[in-house]
Design an enzyme around this catalytic site. Sequence first.
Site, PDB file in Angstrom:
ATOM      1  N   GLN A 140       2.223  -5.782  -3.136  1.00  0.00           N
ATOM      2  CA  GLN A 140       2.613  -5.894  -1.712  1.00  0.00           C
ATOM      3  C   GLN A 140       3.956  -5.201  -1.456  1.00  0.00           C
ATOM      4  O   GLN A 140       4.284  -4.278  -2.181  1.00  0.00           O
ATOM      5  CB  GLN A 140       2.656  -7.365  -1.264  1.00  0.00           C
ATOM      6  CG  GLN A 140       1.296  -8.037  -1.203  1.00  0.00           C
ATOM      7  CD  GLN A 140       0.863  -8.634  -2.534  1.00  0.00           C
ATOM      8  OE1 GLN A 140       1.641  -9.273  -3.194  1.00  0.00           O
ATOM      9  NE2 GLN A 140      -0.380  -8.437  -2.916  1.00  0.00           N
TER      10      GLN A 140
ATOM     11  N   HIS B  21      -4.164  -1.481  -6.549  1.00  0.00           N
ATOM     12  CA  HIS B  21      -3.352  -0.368  -7.040  1.00  0.00           C
ATOM     13  C   HIS B  21      -4.252   0.780  -7.492  1.00  0.00           C
ATOM     14  O   HIS B  21      -4.978   0.659  -8.465  1.00  0.00           O
ATOM     15  CB  HIS B  21      -2.434  -0.848  -8.178  1.00  0.00           C
ATOM     16  CG  HIS B  21      -1.376  -1.798  -7.684  1.00  0.00           C
ATOM     17  ND1 HIS B  21      -0.526  -2.495  -8.493  1.00  0.00           N
ATOM     18  CD2 HIS B  21      -1.036  -2.142  -6.415  1.00  0.00           C
ATOM     19  CE1 HIS B  21       0.292  -3.221  -7.745  1.00  0.00           C
ATOM     20  NE2 HIS B  21      -0.008  -3.029  -6.484  1.00  0.00           N
TER      21      HIS B  21
ATOM     22  N   ASP C  11       0.808  -1.227   0.000  1.00  0.00           N
ATOM     23  CA  ASP C  11       0.000   0.000   0.000  1.00  0.00           C
ATOM     24  C   ASP C  11       0.842   1.278   0.000  1.00  0.00           C
ATOM     25  O   ASP C  11       0.437   2.295   0.542  1.00  0.00           O
ATOM     26  CB  ASP C  11      -0.954   0.049   1.226  1.00  0.00           C
ATOM     27  CG  ASP C  11      -1.774  -1.213   1.334  1.00  0.00           C
ATOM     28  OD1 ASP C  11      -2.259  -1.671   0.294  1.00  0.00           O
ATOM     29  OD2 ASP C  11      -1.917  -1.742   2.449  1.00  0.00           O
TER      30      ASP C  11
HETATM   31  P1  IMP Z   1      -2.636 -12.665   1.516  1.00  0.00           P
HETATM   32  O1  IMP Z   1      -1.680 -12.089   0.521  1.00  0.00           O
HETATM   33  O2  IMP Z   1      -4.073 -12.387   1.178  1.00  0.00           O
HETATM   34  O3  IMP Z   1      -2.365 -14.107   1.798  1.00  0.00           O
HETATM   35  O4  IMP Z   1      -2.408 -11.903   2.917  1.00  0.00           O
HETATM   36  C1  IMP Z   1      -1.204 -12.065   3.673  1.00  0.00           C
HETATM   37  C2  IMP Z   1      -0.795 -10.751   4.317  1.00  0.00           C
HETATM   38  O5  IMP Z   1      -0.408  -9.836   3.303  1.00  0.00           O
HETATM   39  C3  IMP Z   1      -1.900 -10.054   5.096  1.00  0.00           C
HETATM   40  O6  IMP Z   1      -1.322  -9.356   6.178  1.00  0.00           O
HETATM   41  C4  IMP Z   1      -2.458  -9.057   4.111  1.00  0.00           C
HETATM   42  O7  IMP Z   1      -3.079  -7.965   4.732  1.00  0.00           O
HETATM   43  C5  IMP Z   1      -1.178  -8.646   3.395  1.00  0.00           C
HETATM   44  N1  IMP Z   1      -1.423  -8.152   2.039  1.00  0.00           N
HETATM   45  C6  IMP Z   1      -1.696  -8.868   0.940  1.00  0.00           C
HETATM   46  N2  IMP Z   1      -1.819  -8.081  -0.135  1.00  0.00           N
HETATM   47  C7  IMP Z   1      -1.600  -6.829   0.292  1.00  0.00           C
HETATM   48  C8  IMP Z   1      -1.544  -5.561  -0.364  1.00  0.00           C
HETATM   49  O8  IMP Z   1      -1.717  -5.431  -1.571  1.00  0.00           O
HETATM   50  N3  IMP Z   1      -1.289  -4.500   0.432  1.00  0.00           N
HETATM   51  C9  IMP Z   1      -1.040  -4.618   1.759  1.00  0.00           C
HETATM   52  N4  IMP Z   1      -1.060  -5.773   2.398  1.00  0.00           N
HETATM   53  C10 IMP Z   1      -1.336  -6.876   1.683  1.00  0.00           C
END
Ligand code: IMP
Length: 427
Positions: free
Chosen positions: A223, A42, A14
Amino acid sequence: MKNNLVIVGTQWGDEGKGKITDFLAQRADVVVRYQGGNNAGHTINFDGKKFALQSIPSGIFTPHIVNVIANGVVFNPKAALAELEGLEERGVKDYQLYISNRAQVIMPYHMDLDGASESLKGDKKIGTTKKGIGPCYADKANRIGIRVGDLLDKEYFKERLQDALVVKNMELKMYGLPTYEFEPLYEEYLALGERFKKHICDTSVLLNKLIQEGKKVLYEGAQGVMLCLDHGTYPFVTSSSPTAASVPLNTGIAPKYIDNVLGIAKAYTTRVGEGPFPTELDGELANTIRERGHEYGTVTHRPRRVGWLDAVVLKNAVRVSGVDNFSLMLFDVLTGIKEIKICKAYELNGEIIDYIPAQLSDFKKCKPVYETVPGWDEDITNVKSFDELPENAKNYIRKIEEITGGQIAIFSVGPDRTQTIELKKIF
Ligand code: IMP
């Protein structure tokens, strides 16, 4: 000028990667998503319009740009279709999009299992986006995944799905969840494959050809480095590697092409989901920053946790991901704060360290060592150069450079494309 630029998030995601990718995409020929999936959000603003992309690369608005979803991505065809239809409804019709036949498909059972595994963990949950990212990558590693190319091969897809369902239905039963009938799922995903057929190809071959032709390629990370499966705050991470190191493997190009890495960093820090966060703030200041920065998840709409800028985190990204330059985002959000803190090191068990400890139990104990700098009150949302910044804002930039050893090449003072100031042309 170097032709292959990787954009990485240096914090917990983010950071504003979408905005910078869109800004630099004006000069690119190709934009590539290389990891993650529709867990990403995004946000892009231009001409008074706001778009929130999840699985589609940020070059989609520019007709001459070749957009690539590479093999390292986990691709949800249903969600991507909805996203594309949404874009088309808003007039984004003239685009080029290629999807790797080697990318893994996020199936509905992956989402079910993501939610179930989070519930089972209770207060030890990761706080995932529940988009099925982890279970899909797990199936890839377990070699029972479905690849995008499989959807185009009726007989082979039948076999793959039948085999996968044996295991997946067993897992679903274990969690007390409904299982999947083969036929409707097979028909639905065959149809989705057919819908995307014209976009599916070997994107490694395509990319290498474009690189040979001297095209300018932007690799758009999702991420951030702190969420890297290997180098992040495991287990509170995502299931892919949002580092520059993962680009060659995740796209099918040689490592020698990666020679330019831009790290995207917010002027403060945010985190969604669980896990330690040494510079986290609470109370009024956290709320002020959250509201001003619109710090709510693009995908999940969860309020983001907010904290001071953690330069140890940025140094980690410099080391792990080879960040040459930074783009400092949401700089204007700090306007009006009397004193601003930057974490330059941690104190752990009486020792001063400047790296992220591998053990979560140690990371939890880390106390930030701050450098406090004076803030500024002047509105900076219209500045067009470094010189126009108030002295204290200039000092904030210099201080970050001094602590991290990186250079700030771009800073951003608002959501619009035009509120982006380039101090150095890197692409
Ligand atoms: P997952 O990617 O959905 O498995 O989530 C795993 C961790 O990554 C969690 O803490 C989510 O909040 C974080 N996360 C996944 N995608 C994003 C993103 O695009 N921005 C911020 N955090 C993310």
